[in-house]
Design an enzyme around this catalytic site. Structure first.
Site: not given
Ligand code: PGA
Length: 257
Positions: A10-12, A98, A100, A170, A176, A216, A237-238
């Site tokens: 997930n590149w956001k 998600h 966010e 999640e 993150g 993470s 993500g990251g």
């Protein structure tokens, strides 16, 4: 039964157009042979979907997904993107609900259900996110929260539809933050979600539903998390922004097949 993983990135709101094709070109060079039981998925920003879908053709087993969609196929919804458009852009999956989106864009149960319906209707696989915030874990409410989110998202769908859905657990406190759920914490919640799914759809469907872990996940903790019985992949993500760290997580899954 052998393992079957989905390793989703997930590149956001990161890595715009200029970084998309180079990511896939580099990944194609380093990824090696990935068995059919390890499926890959990258979800870039909307504007890069076309480019990503084209570049991904060089990597067998790679799918492209979006990070959100609107719950109508077309109409006067300024700034929104529909499932039909995502299909046209080369998507096979879409992330829905998600944390966010829930936190910053007020996405609630009813909207999430409508988005899942539209995704399914258009042949997109919904990756539905659930997870508790830190206070809810500290107060011991995390199971209730995740059960309510899961039941809310799946309400009104039949077994055949639910069978097509991917769930991503999640824990919001792990997203993150560098703080990961321990393998035991992840397995405990994934087994609980599987139990809830079994109550909703029966054992046969529930046992085939993929439950991803997100929060993470990195090359150095992926193997331990993915080794857990009910962890069927990751939503990353990251660590999905760089080809080498994403590839390392895919390779960790490959070793567990
Ligand atoms: P993270 O994000 O891997 O950077 O923690 C995961 C996610 O929010 O999907």
């Amino acid at each position: 039964m052998g393992r079957n993983y989905l390793i989703a990135g997930n590149w956001k709101m990161n890595s715009g157009s200029g970084k998309t094709a180079p990511f896939f070109n580099e990944l194609a060079k380093i990824i090696g042979d990935v068995p059919g039981q390890v499926e890959m998925l990258i979800c870039p920003p909307f504007v890069s979907l076309n480019e990503a879908a084209n570049a991904a053709k060089a990597i067998p087993g790679m799918h492209i997904g979006a990070q959100n969609l609107h719950f109508e196929n077309d109409g006067a919804y300024t700034g929104e993107i529909s499932a039909v458009m995502l299909k046209d852009a080369g998507c096979s999956h879409v992330i829905i609900g998600h944390s966010e989106r829930r936190e910053y864009f007020g996405e609630a149960e009813q909207v999430i259900g409508k988005k899942i319906a539209k995704a399914l209707e258009n042949g997109l696989t919904p990756v539905v996110c659930v997870g508790e915030v830190l206070d809810q874990r500290k107060s011991g409410d995390h199971f209730t929260v995740v059960e309510t989110q899961t039941r809310g998202a799946l309400a009104g769908f039949g077994d055949a539809e639910i069978a097509k859905i991917v769930i991503a657990y999640e824990p919001v406190w792990a997203i993150g933050t560098g703080e990961t759920a321990s393998p035991d914490q992840a397995q405990e919640m994934h087994a609980f979600i599987r139990k809830v799914l079994t109550e909703i759809t029966g054992k046969e469907v529930a046992s085939g539903i993929r439950i991803l872990y997100g929060g993470s996940m990195k090359p150095d903790n992926a193997a331990e998390l993915l080794a857990q019985t009910d962890v069927d992949g990751g939503l990353i993500g990251g660590a999905s922004l760089k080809p080498d760290s994403y590839a390392a997580i895919v390779q960790a899954a490959t070793k567990l097949i």
